[in-house]
Design a protein around this motif. Structure first.
Motif: not given
Length: 117
Positions: A59-63
């Motif tokens: 989980l990452d906001s960039a993806y």
């Protein structure tokens, strides 16, 4: 067109494994053919789990697109089972070799037919 390349590879591997399994009379070659066929199934499942432009499911906001990890986990388990079944098959082939003196299928059938009452 590039996205279908892995499926053609799976199909070719599947046919090669099936051909080796059916055509070979040597038991070791049959096991190798089954392993090639099994590998094609592994590649097929891994190909199905890949999502275009997807990343690892961290989980990452960039993806915003993630590949499905379930096929990869299943195939990891299948690889372990595959190694175990291959080891068992090779152990049985060694035992057959000790009993009959050959790993050729026709020789084993002839030896069985000669000893049958």
């Amino acid at each position: 067109m590039i996205s279908l390349l892995n499926y053609w590879f799976v199909f070719a591997l599947m046919l090669l494994g099936l051909y080796v399994t059916i055509s070979a009379s040597n038991l070791v070659k049959k096991v190798v053919g089954l392993n090639i066929f099994q590998t094609s199934v592994f590649v097929f499942f891994i190909s199905m789990g890949k999502v275009a432009d997807g990343t690892a499911p961290i989980l990452d906001s960039a993806y915003n697109a993630y590949s499905n990890p379930l096929p990869h986990v299943l195939i990891l388990t299948a690889i372990v089972v595959s190694v175990a079944t291959t080891a068992l098959a090779l152990a049985l082939i060694v035992r057959i070799r000790e009993a009959y003196g050959s790993v050729e299928e026709s020789f084993i059938h002839d030896a069985d037919n000669d000893t049958a009452p």
